[in-house]
Scaffold this active site. Sequence first.
Site, short mmCIF file in Angstrom:
data_model
loop_
_atom_site.label_atom_id
_atom_site.label_comp_id
_atom_site.label_asym_id
_atom_site.label_seq_id
_atom_site.Cartn_x
_atom_site.Cartn_y
_atom_site.Cartn_z
N ARG A 76 0.85 -1.21 0.00
CA ARG A 76 0.00 0.00 0.00
C ARG A 76 0.88 1.25 0.00
O ARG A 76 1.43 1.67 1.03
CB ARG A 76 -0.93 0.00 1.22
CG ARG A 76 -1.84 1.21 1.27
CD ARG A 76 -2.88 1.24 0.18
NE ARG A 76 -3.86 0.15 0.32
CZ ARG A 76 -4.65 -0.22 -0.68
NH1 ARG A 76 -4.56 0.34 -1.86
NH2 ARG A 76 -5.51 -1.21 -0.50
N ARG A 102 2.18 -6.42 -10.09
CA ARG A 102 2.61 -5.81 -8.81
C ARG A 102 2.77 -6.86 -7.70
O ARG A 102 3.32 -6.54 -6.64
CB ARG A 102 1.63 -4.73 -8.37
CG ARG A 102 0.21 -5.24 -8.13
CD ARG A 102 -0.71 -4.12 -7.68
NE ARG A 102 -2.11 -4.56 -7.57
CZ ARG A 102 -3.03 -3.89 -6.92
NH1 ARG A 102 -2.73 -2.73 -6.35
NH2 ARG A 102 -4.28 -4.33 -6.86
N HIS A 172 0.76 3.49 -10.50
CA HIS A 172 -0.32 3.87 -9.57
C HIS A 172 0.29 4.63 -8.37
O HIS A 172 0.21 4.17 -7.22
CB HIS A 172 -1.00 2.57 -9.11
CG HIS A 172 -2.28 2.74 -8.36
ND1 HIS A 172 -2.39 3.40 -7.16
CD2 HIS A 172 -3.54 2.29 -8.62
CE1 HIS A 172 -3.63 3.36 -6.73
NE2 HIS A 172 -4.35 2.71 -7.59
N ASP A 217 -12.37 9.34 -7.23
CA ASP A 217 -11.84 8.19 -7.99
C ASP A 217 -12.18 8.45 -9.45
O ASP A 217 -13.26 8.15 -9.93
CB ASP A 217 -12.49 6.88 -7.52
CG ASP A 217 -11.77 5.65 -8.09
OD1 ASP A 217 -12.06 4.53 -7.62
OD2 ASP A 217 -10.93 5.83 -9.00
N GLU A 276 -2.05 8.99 -11.00
CA GLU A 276 -1.52 7.79 -11.66
C GLU A 276 -1.35 8.02 -13.16
O GLU A 276 -2.30 8.46 -13.83
CB GLU A 276 -2.47 6.63 -11.41
CG GLU A 276 -2.76 6.40 -9.93
CD GLU A 276 -4.03 5.59 -9.69
OE1 GLU A 276 -4.74 5.86 -8.71
OE2 GLU A 276 -4.31 4.68 -10.51
O1 TA6 Z 1 -6.69 3.81 -9.11
C1 TA6 Z 1 -7.80 3.94 -8.27
C2 TA6 Z 1 -8.30 2.54 -7.91
O2 TA6 Z 1 -8.70 1.85 -9.07
C3 TA6 Z 1 -9.43 2.68 -6.89
O3 TA6 Z 1 -10.69 2.32 -7.45
C4 TA6 Z 1 -9.00 1.72 -5.76
O4 TA6 Z 1 -9.45 0.40 -6.01
C5 TA6 Z 1 -7.48 1.84 -5.88
O5 TA6 Z 1 -7.24 1.78 -7.28
C6 TA6 Z 1 -6.66 0.87 -5.06
O6 TA6 Z 1 -6.80 -0.41 -5.53
P1 TA6 Z 1 -6.01 -1.60 -4.79
O7 TA6 Z 1 -6.33 -2.80 -5.57
O8 TA6 Z 1 -4.54 -1.24 -4.81
O9 TA6 Z 1 -6.54 -1.59 -3.36
#
Ligand code: TA6
Length: 306
Positions: A76, A102, A172, A217, A276
């Site tokens: 995270r 990832r 991301h 988002d 991102e």
């Molecule tokens: O990039 C935004 C997103 O698609 C959100 O909808 C949220 O799901 C975020 O990515 C984080 O996703 P993750 O799978 O890393 O928890």
Amino acid sequence: MSSADLSALNSRFAIPGHVQFKDGPGGLAIAEIANRHAEAMIALQGAHVMTWQPRGQEPVLWLSRFGKFAPGKSIRGGVPICWPWFGPHAEDAKLPSHGFARTVMWEMLESKALSEGATFISFGMIETDATCAQWPHPSSAQLRVTVGAELKIELVTRNTGSAPFQLGEALHTYFHISDVADMAICGLEGCAYLDKVGGGSACKTQQGPIVIESEVDRVYLDTEADCLIEDRGLKRQIRIATRGSRSTVVWNPWTDKAEKMGDFGPEGYRGMVCVESANAVDNVVTVLPGAEHILLAVISVEALAG
Ligand code: TA6
């Protein structure tokens, strides 16, 4: 990683005054980079840039202190690589959101001390039966990172097969900010975006700078603009310049979603925002046989005028 593997990595790729390898949190092998311009940490799992801090600056990337570091688990924060699709898989909901790149192991390809004092390091994704089963297209993925006064990240996709494929991808990136109430994101004014909050996909147009006062988002489409995160609290702005990216995703989970995710920590959402560099939704890329596609992001920090 075993100490034997770690010492093999260090004997092949360590460079005094630039890069060494160590066991990181959760036993993840980490490339620790420190040169006269900056420090950074990159996990071999996911070729995941976890931290980047230019000398004299606060950290630029946000990394949750409550994240679960474990083999096969996405970290995270930092710069997770979404590849070879962005978001949920188009046909199979059982496949991992944002693809598998990832959470699988990547191998070291090269490390280099650059003449002006920055450090270059590159990784190649290791294909497995599991990844080929999810993505039946002969291809390769490499990540090339230059750690210096700027952070340069190139995600390189090659089509090694005989048929074209459609690629969805994102760097991301989680950015460290003083407080979500003390910042605005410029550069996307007038851009069309898909508002994904609450599972929606309404198409809207950005009016003025992006200010975050609830969950955000958004997938901004057909834009190659630089984004600027203006952080009044830290009196700096973070510039994200890209090449080969037609989408920009802006995300902050806000209170409820951050709590549900469980790895942001109390109020963690206040200290981060994701901007991102991506190719997503209508902007997925068709990679022809034998072709190479590069998604480049260059991140830099500037003083905030005024
Ligand atoms: O990039 C935004 C997103 O698609 C959100 O909808 C949220 O799901 C975020 O990515 C984080 O996703 P993750 O799978 O890393 O928890």
